[in-house]
Design an enzyme around this catalytic site. Structure first.
Site, PDB file in Angstrom:
ATOM      1  N   HIS A  34       1.481   5.045   5.058  1.00 29.58           N
ATOM      2  CA  HIS A  34       1.292   6.365   5.673  1.00 29.58           C
ATOM      3  C   HIS A  34      -0.182   6.542   6.014  1.00 29.58           C
ATOM      4  O   HIS A  34      -0.989   5.613   5.820  1.00 29.58           O
ATOM      5  CB  HIS A  34       1.803   7.463   4.731  1.00 29.58           C
ATOM      6  CG  HIS A  34       1.262   7.353   3.328  1.00 29.58           C
ATOM      7  ND1 HIS A  34      -0.072   7.546   3.015  1.00 29.58           N
ATOM      8  CD2 HIS A  34       1.865   7.042   2.144  1.00 29.58           C
ATOM      9  CE1 HIS A  34      -0.260   7.395   1.722  1.00 29.58           C
ATOM     10  NE2 HIS A  34       0.897   7.073   1.164  1.00 29.58           N
ATOM     11  N   GLY A  36      -2.547   7.960   4.534  1.00 29.91           N
ATOM     12  CA  GLY A  36      -3.471   7.700   3.424  1.00 29.91           C
ATOM     13  C   GLY A  36      -3.862   6.229   3.386  1.00 29.91           C
ATOM     14  O   GLY A  36      -5.045   5.882   3.284  1.00 29.91           O
ATOM     15  N   HIS A  37      -2.875   5.358   3.510  1.00 33.41           N
ATOM     16  CA  HIS A  37      -3.166   3.921   3.530  1.00 33.41           C
ATOM     17  C   HIS A  37      -4.034   3.565   4.739  1.00 33.41           C
ATOM     18  O   HIS A  37      -4.911   2.707   4.668  1.00 33.41           O
ATOM     19  CB  HIS A  37      -1.871   3.105   3.609  1.00 33.41           C
ATOM     20  CG  HIS A  37      -0.950   3.270   2.439  1.00 33.41           C
ATOM     21  ND1 HIS A  37       0.251   3.924   2.537  1.00 33.41           N
ATOM     22  CD2 HIS A  37      -1.050   2.863   1.156  1.00 33.41           C
ATOM     23  CE1 HIS A  37       0.865   3.904   1.356  1.00 33.41           C
ATOM     24  NE2 HIS A  37       0.096   3.277   0.505  1.00 33.41           N
ATOM     25  N   LYS A 149      -6.818   8.557  -4.935  1.00 34.28           N
ATOM     26  CA  LYS A 149      -5.623   9.263  -5.387  1.00 34.28           C
ATOM     27  C   LYS A 149      -5.120   8.665  -6.709  1.00 34.28           C
ATOM     28  O   LYS A 149      -4.685   9.367  -7.596  1.00 34.28           O
ATOM     29  CB  LYS A 149      -4.514   9.166  -4.332  1.00 34.28           C
ATOM     30  CG  LYS A 149      -3.452  10.202  -4.536  1.00 34.28           C
ATOM     31  CD  LYS A 149      -2.094   9.763  -4.039  1.00 34.28           C
ATOM     32  CE  LYS A 149      -1.503   8.721  -4.903  1.00 34.28           C
ATOM     33  NZ  LYS A 149      -0.055   8.664  -4.934  1.00 34.28           N
ATOM     34  N   ASP A 150      -5.198   7.343  -6.802  1.00 35.36           N
ATOM     35  CA  ASP A 150      -4.779   6.659  -8.035  1.00 35.36           C
ATOM     36  C   ASP A 150      -6.031   6.421  -8.877  1.00 35.36           C
ATOM     37  O   ASP A 150      -6.555   5.308  -8.955  1.00 35.36           O
ATOM     38  CB  ASP A 150      -4.062   5.359  -7.670  1.00 35.36           C
ATOM     39  CG  ASP A 150      -2.824   5.626  -6.837  1.00 35.36           C
ATOM     40  OD1 ASP A 150      -1.772   5.918  -7.409  1.00 35.36           O
ATOM     41  OD2 ASP A 150      -2.920   5.595  -5.588  1.00 35.36           O
ATOM     42  N   SER A 186       3.888   7.447  -0.809  1.00 31.26           N
ATOM     43  CA  SER A 186       5.151   6.874  -0.338  1.00 31.26           C
ATOM     44  C   SER A 186       6.321   7.554  -1.039  1.00 31.26           C
ATOM     45  O   SER A 186       7.444   7.558  -0.539  1.00 31.26           O
ATOM     46  CB  SER A 186       5.191   5.371  -0.623  1.00 31.26           C
ATOM     47  OG  SER A 186       4.031   4.761  -0.105  1.00 31.26           O
TER      48      SER A 186
HETATM   49  P1  AMP Z   1       0.332   2.020  -2.944  1.00 30.44           P
HETATM   50  O1  AMP Z   1       0.972   1.335  -1.804  1.00 30.44           O
HETATM   51  O2  AMP Z   1       0.914   3.359  -3.243  1.00 30.44           O
HETATM   52  O3  AMP Z   1       0.192   1.133  -4.144  1.00 30.44           O
HETATM   53  O4  AMP Z   1      -1.151   2.346  -2.479  1.00 30.44           O
HETATM   54  C1  AMP Z   1      -1.994   1.357  -1.935  1.00 30.44           C
HETATM   55  C2  AMP Z   1      -3.395   1.887  -1.875  1.00 30.44           C
HETATM   56  O5  AMP Z   1      -3.425   3.054  -1.054  1.00 30.44           O
HETATM   57  C3  AMP Z   1      -3.940   2.312  -3.254  1.00 30.44           C
HETATM   58  O6  AMP Z   1      -5.298   1.938  -3.343  1.00 30.44           O
HETATM   59  C4  AMP Z   1      -3.783   3.792  -3.236  1.00 30.44           C
HETATM   60  O7  AMP Z   1      -4.692   4.475  -4.069  1.00 30.44           O
HETATM   61  C5  AMP Z   1      -4.040   4.101  -1.761  1.00 30.44           C
HETATM   62  N1  AMP Z   1      -3.460   5.378  -1.412  1.00 30.44           N
HETATM   63  C6  AMP Z   1      -2.170   5.768  -1.557  1.00 30.44           C
HETATM   64  N2  AMP Z   1      -2.009   7.051  -1.174  1.00 30.44           N
HETATM   65  C7  AMP Z   1      -3.236   7.492  -0.787  1.00 30.44           C
HETATM   66  C8  AMP Z   1      -3.745   8.734  -0.299  1.00 30.44           C
HETATM   67  N3  AMP Z   1      -2.959   9.788  -0.152  1.00 30.44           N
HETATM   68  N4  AMP Z   1      -5.054   8.813   0.002  1.00 30.44           N
HETATM   69  C9  AMP Z   1      -5.858   7.734  -0.157  1.00 30.44           C
HETATM   70  N5  AMP Z   1      -5.451   6.548  -0.612  1.00 30.44           N
HETATM   71  C10 AMP Z   1      -4.162   6.421  -0.926  1.00 30.44           C
END
Ligand code: AMP
Length: 279
Positions: A34, A36-37, A149-150, A186
């Protein structure tokens, strides 16, 4: 843009990049990408000659009763988004190429893995650190991009890089939010429309606590109560709200005398969401 599925293919491809003296940025993700990514991808593309987005739903970081099976997977859409935002390679490894059936070696932060999210998701951060270490060794990036965020995850990855001397610069990107303030995730697509509206109370609570902090409120307990009150009021179920040290990630109690961050996890319906705000 290329889509590669094995570490061998990735190494062959990236050897050419490295030989040409080009810099490599890496954005590790689990897909279902999305906006954010995309903030991470854009940042990497602006700072490096080549950006590798890794897409791998890592079973090691999911608990037995978690959402591994229903975690959204849509590689084609993800690839199109990544290409649009400047990625050069998607690394979407097969399970076999990441984990041998006899995999026995793991990376863990023994001091911090059991706190906050780790308390409710035993083994989660061991899974995260192990896969990120493997991805760093596969990609060997100059820089890697993670979301704030994490927060606990980002802290533990920075600590791993420092403790194990990975030659990687870790860049943290601010949380991207929906219009309501809800952090993009997600998992938001599992929320019903009402739950999605109500889930904005997580960020509202964090902002309300931040405002009190700006008005000189220094009691960790009071700040925590403000956040949980806001979520309760909107029908969410708070899992934890903690005020933690930005330096050590350890919990803070009583009057705050150092830089702190509020971490929160809450359920809306069956969906578990996390967020945080630095004070
Ligand atoms: P994930 O696929 O959820 O493991 O996330 C992959 C990367 O994207 C991780 O470094 C997350 O912290 C980052 N991420 C996920 N959602 C956001 C968001 N809303 N804003 C910024 N980074 C994000």
């Amino acid at each position: 843009m290329k889509i590669l599925n094995t570490i061998t293919d990735l190494r062959t491809e990236l050897a050419k990049t490295r030989k040409a003296g080009k810099s490599i940025g890496c954005v590790p993700t689990m897909g279902a990408l999305h906006e954010g990514h995309m903030a991470l991808v854009k940042k990497s593309a602006s700072q490096n000659d080549l950006t590798v987005v890794t897409i791998f739903v890592n079973p090691l970081q999911f608990g037995k009763n978690e959402d591994l099976d229903k975690y959204p997977r849509r590689l084609d859409d993800d690839a199109a988004l990544c290409e649009k935002h400047g990625a050069s390679i998607i690394f979407a490894p097969t399970m076999d190429s990441m984990y041998d059936t006899n995999h026995q070696t793991f990376v863990n932060n023994e001091a911090l893995e059991g706190l906050y999210c780790g308390k409710y998701r035993p083994g989660h951060f061991r899974g995260v650190l192990t896969v990120v270490a493997k991805l760093f060794l596969a990609v060997q990036p100059d820089a890697a991009y993670f979301g704030r965020k994490d927060y606990q995850q980002a802290f533990l990855i920075k600590k791993m890089v420092s403790d194990l001397n990975f030659p990687v610069k870790v860049v943290l990107i601010p949380t991207s939010r929906e219009k309501s303030g809800l952090a993009r995730s997600s998992r938001n697509e599992f929320l019903s429309p009402t739950e999605r509206t109500n889930a904005a109370s997580i960020y509202e609570g964090l902002c309300a606590a931040h405002e009190e902090y700006e008005d000189e409120e220094r009691s960790a307990e009071i700040l925590r109560t403000i956040v949980s009150g806001c979520i309760d009021h909107a029908g969410g179920k708070v899992q934890y709200v903690e005020v933690v040290s930005q330096k050590t990630l350890l919990p803070l109690q009583g009057e705050l005398t150092e830089k702190a961050t509020i971490l929160v996890a809450a359920h809306f319906g069956t969906t578990r969401l996390i967020d945080n705000l630095e004070l």
